[in-house]
Design a protein around this motif. Sequence first.
Motif, PDB file in Angstrom:
ATOM      1  N   HIS A  96       3.851  26.140  12.476  1.00 35.87           N
ATOM      2  CA  HIS A  96       4.203  25.312  11.327  1.00 35.87           C
ATOM      3  C   HIS A  96       5.137  24.180  11.729  1.00 35.87           C
ATOM      4  N   LEU A  97       5.970  24.445  12.722  1.00 36.43           N
ATOM      5  CA  LEU A  97       6.910  23.411  13.164  1.00 36.43           C
ATOM      6  C   LEU A  97       6.187  22.196  13.719  1.00 36.43           C
ATOM      7  N   ARG A  98       5.100  22.436  14.438  1.00 35.45           N
ATOM      8  CA  ARG A  98       4.349  21.294  14.968  1.00 35.45           C
ATOM      9  C   ARG A  98       3.837  20.451  13.818  1.00 35.45           C
ATOM     10  N   ASN A  99       3.315  21.130  12.808  1.00 35.89           N
ATOM     11  CA  ASN A  99       2.791  20.423  11.640  1.00 35.89           C
ATOM     12  C   ASN A  99       3.878  19.574  10.987  1.00 35.89           C
ATOM     13  N   GLU A 128       0.830  -1.200   0.000  1.00 37.00           N
ATOM     14  CA  GLU A 128       0.000   0.000   0.000  1.00 37.00           C
ATOM     15  C   GLU A 128       0.866   1.251   0.000  1.00 37.00           C
ATOM     16  N   LYS A 129       0.590   2.140  -0.930  1.00 36.89           N
ATOM     17  CA  LYS A 129       1.330   3.393  -0.938  1.00 36.89           C
ATOM     18  C   LYS A 129       0.610   4.421  -0.069  1.00 36.89           C
ATOM     19  N   VAL A 130       1.388   5.080   0.761  1.00 36.68           N
ATOM     20  CA  VAL A 130       0.844   6.083   1.665  1.00 36.68           C
ATOM     21  C   VAL A 130       1.324   7.464   1.228  1.00 36.68           C
ATOM     22  N   ILE A 131       0.400   8.399   1.127  1.00 36.32           N
ATOM     23  CA  ILE A 131       0.776   9.782   0.837  1.00 36.32           C
ATOM     24  C   ILE A 131       0.575  10.608   2.103  1.00 36.32           C
ATOM     25  N   VAL A 132       1.612  11.294   2.514  1.00 41.07           N
ATOM     26  CA  VAL A 132       1.519  12.184   3.667  1.00 41.07           C
ATOM     27  C   VAL A 132       1.683  13.615   3.172  1.00 41.07           C
ATOM     28  N   GLU A 133       0.655  14.419   3.351  1.00 40.29           N
ATOM     29  CA  GLU A 133       0.804  15.841   3.041  1.00 40.29           C
ATOM     30  C   GLU A 133       1.041  16.583   4.339  1.00 40.29           C
ATOM     31  N   HIS A 134       2.118  17.316   4.415  1.00 41.17           N
ATOM     32  CA  HIS A 134       2.320  18.166   5.586  1.00 41.17           C
ATOM     33  C   HIS A 134       3.056  19.439   5.200  1.00 41.17           C
ATOM     34  N   VAL A 194       5.926  12.018   0.478  1.00 43.13           N
ATOM     35  CA  VAL A 194       5.633  13.214   1.263  1.00 43.13           C
ATOM     36  C   VAL A 194       5.374  14.389   0.325  1.00 43.13           C
ATOM     37  N   GLN A 195       4.203  14.946   0.434  1.00 41.01           N
ATOM     38  CA  GLN A 195       3.836  16.082  -0.411  1.00 41.01           C
ATOM     39  C   GLN A 195       3.665  17.343   0.428  1.00 41.01           C
ATOM     40  N   ASN A 196       4.004  18.440  -0.186  1.00 38.41           N
ATOM     41  CA  ASN A 196       3.881  19.746   0.460  1.00 38.41           C
ATOM     42  C   ASN A 196       3.116  20.620  -0.531  1.00 38.41           C
ATOM     43  N   TYR A 197       1.926  21.066  -0.125  1.00 42.52           N
ATOM     44  CA  TYR A 197       1.046  21.807  -1.032  1.00 42.52           C
ATOM     45  C   TYR A 197       1.371  23.298  -0.946  1.00 42.52           C
ATOM     46  N   ILE A 198       1.599  23.894  -2.099  1.00 43.60           N
ATOM     47  CA  ILE A 198       2.033  25.287  -2.119  1.00 43.60           C
ATOM     48  C   ILE A 198       0.934  26.159  -2.707  1.00 43.60           C
ATOM     49  N   ASP A 199       0.333  26.974  -1.867  1.00 43.15           N
ATOM     50  CA  ASP A 199      -0.687  27.888  -2.368  1.00 43.15           C
ATOM     51  C   ASP A 199      -0.007  29.150  -2.896  1.00 43.15           C
ATOM     52  N   ASP A 200       0.416  29.054  -4.152  1.00 45.62           N
ATOM     53  CA  ASP A 200       1.190  30.158  -4.728  1.00 45.62           C
ATOM     54  C   ASP A 200       0.322  31.171  -5.470  1.00 45.62           C
TER      55      ASP A 200
END
Length: 638
Positions: free
Chosen positions: A131-134, A112-118, A154-160
């Motif tokens: 943000h550090l806690r996140n 199973e592939k796991v995606i973690v967005e943080h 691990v993905q990091n979503y950028i609201d640009d």
Amino acid sequence: MFAMKTLQEQLRREIAAALEGAYDLGGVETEFAVPAERKFGDLSTNLAFALAKKLKEKPFTLASGIAARLQGRLQAVAEVRVAGGGFLNLYLKRDEFIAAQRRKMPKPPRDEKVIVEHTSINPNKSAHIGHLRNSCLGDVLARCCRFLGYEVEVQNYIDDTGIQVADVVWGLLHYQKKDLAAIRALPELAAHLWELYAEVNRLFAENEELAAQRREVHKRIEDKLEPEYSACRYVAEQVLLDHIRTMEKLGIQYDLLARESDVIALDFFTAAAAGLTARGVMAPSADPEKAGCLVIHYDREKIEKIIVRSNHTITYVGKDIAYNFWKFDLLSRDFHYAPFHAYPDGHPIFMTASQPTGEPLRRFGRGRRVYNVIDVRQSYLQNLIGQVLAQMGHSRESANFVHFSYEMVALTPACVREMGLKLEPGEEAKPYIEVSGRKGRAVKADDLIAMLNEKSLGEVRQRHPDLAAEEALKVAQAIAVAALRYFMVKFNLNTVIAFDFQEALNFEGDSGPYLQYTLVRLNSILRKVAAGDAGAPAAAGSLALLADQERQHHWELVLSLSLLEIQVEFALANHELSSLAAYAYGLCQKFNHYYHLYPVLAEKDPGIRALRLDLVRLFKERVERLLSLLGIEIPERM
RNA sequence: GCGCCUGUAGCUCAAUGGAUAGAGCGUUGGCCUCCGGAGCCAAAGGCUAUGGGUUCGAAUCCCGUCAGGCGCGCCA
């Protein structure tokens, strides 16, 4: 797999076999616990209580009957006793169990592939302690999934594209009157924007005309008009790099940076919207005030959320639904990808792109399970996404969609005063004060890290004045990282961290450096053991060699160490990473006690010495692995 | 108003429905001819906010009360 996991699975089978025909176990799962005190056994189960409820009999009677049938039929168990009105307490064959700890067990593969967005910080100013806690939670989560054998992305979503970036772009171009060249010349852009962001938001609150200018800037960015568009892209990218550097100091890495501008450019929402409309999940609002809007009804709170505005633009929620559908491979489209940055260890970060780049498609996403590490204030929107997944018939995805929710980091009133910031009337009496970048009321992540480094360096210099400057700095940084990371995960997720400098800077007691110190002293013993000195042959070692008290202490440690894998599974299943911090701390407390009582190097009896050495090595192996899950590294000296 | 969360030692926090509610900090008192004192040992400190209920068993589950926090925007 470690011995305890295997053992429990074996016991379940053996118990079921031994009770076959005598008791109907159907529907009752045998759960094990390690009792707090050894007089209640090495493992205990409340099976008899559960069965008593089902069979309507007395727990003690059942337990006695069960114990009689189990006696001698459990391979790893020396004795079964009944206590406390119906607990079944198992006493293990300890020497065998200890020997089993040295055997390496293969991990079962998990496909199973796991995606973690943080992280997902707005790219308009430096990161702060919230943000550090996140990021710390997200990183530990990802490490735990990897440890259990999952493929993790691990993905990091950028609201640009958002208004927050427009705020600072307005500030730079129209308030501070800088051109692009001047902006590029700013040495510490993210820190500069930290101040500017708070300042422009004060201005917008007071002056409606300026607020209108900001909206105009936002629109010009959306329409790709210059110089706003280029300024926006530059700012977003530079601040993003700043965030990545900050997190890199803590050993936190990403695989993919997913840009909102690419979600928009590639029209992910349109791909999702067709299905939403077809299923009637999204529909025009009946509310005259929302005329022309497309909305989704949120069942839990009986309200409707606007997804498409009357001017046909898409709200944040709409984009987020599309992005999360993509994570599960539920859209018939994909991003393009381009390499963005490489860590010193060679690990690359990719960023999404809107145009073909030559990089292969479909290398990211396609997750089986998705963790979104986002603070509790977004529960409503995250729950809405889960609801929509279910309504669209994706029940498996909905069940595997996890809002990894945690409470915010706040400041104590004392902390706000300490930073020289003003309190508003009435705030003095509040238990804590919300961190706000908008109000400039927050502790910058880089500042906190710098403070920790400075304090840590002072301690290291004092203890090791002979250490080379470069080496001392490295050690100090490792200690600072441990202190910060441990602090960020040791609280329960729904505990508000009321930030306090003194507590965050603590290097003693229940802290990251305490854990490191335990391992540093332990490693110091192993360094002094001659290379070829394995002690007496390990096979000869039996607990019988030890005096009563040491035998107990020795066994306690082995038993606790054997729980590593079970503890990680527990933490993940219960969304409580703090339980791992507590587990690590408890182990180190036990070891420090042991260390104080039982010298290894000075022990004359070769058998006893070998036993102690074995335990020290087992502790090192397990606890270093555990601490690596928390992102804590062990320096040579400290 | 609707939804979610919290209340445990002086302070900050732990505790799968389980056996005598545990730590750190702080306070008081001990321990370096000993593998590293960022350590170890000990003492003091609790009607788990409050009233009911469920259960063999409740800090934990259910209902009420009181006190606090967060969310609920054609922001993201």
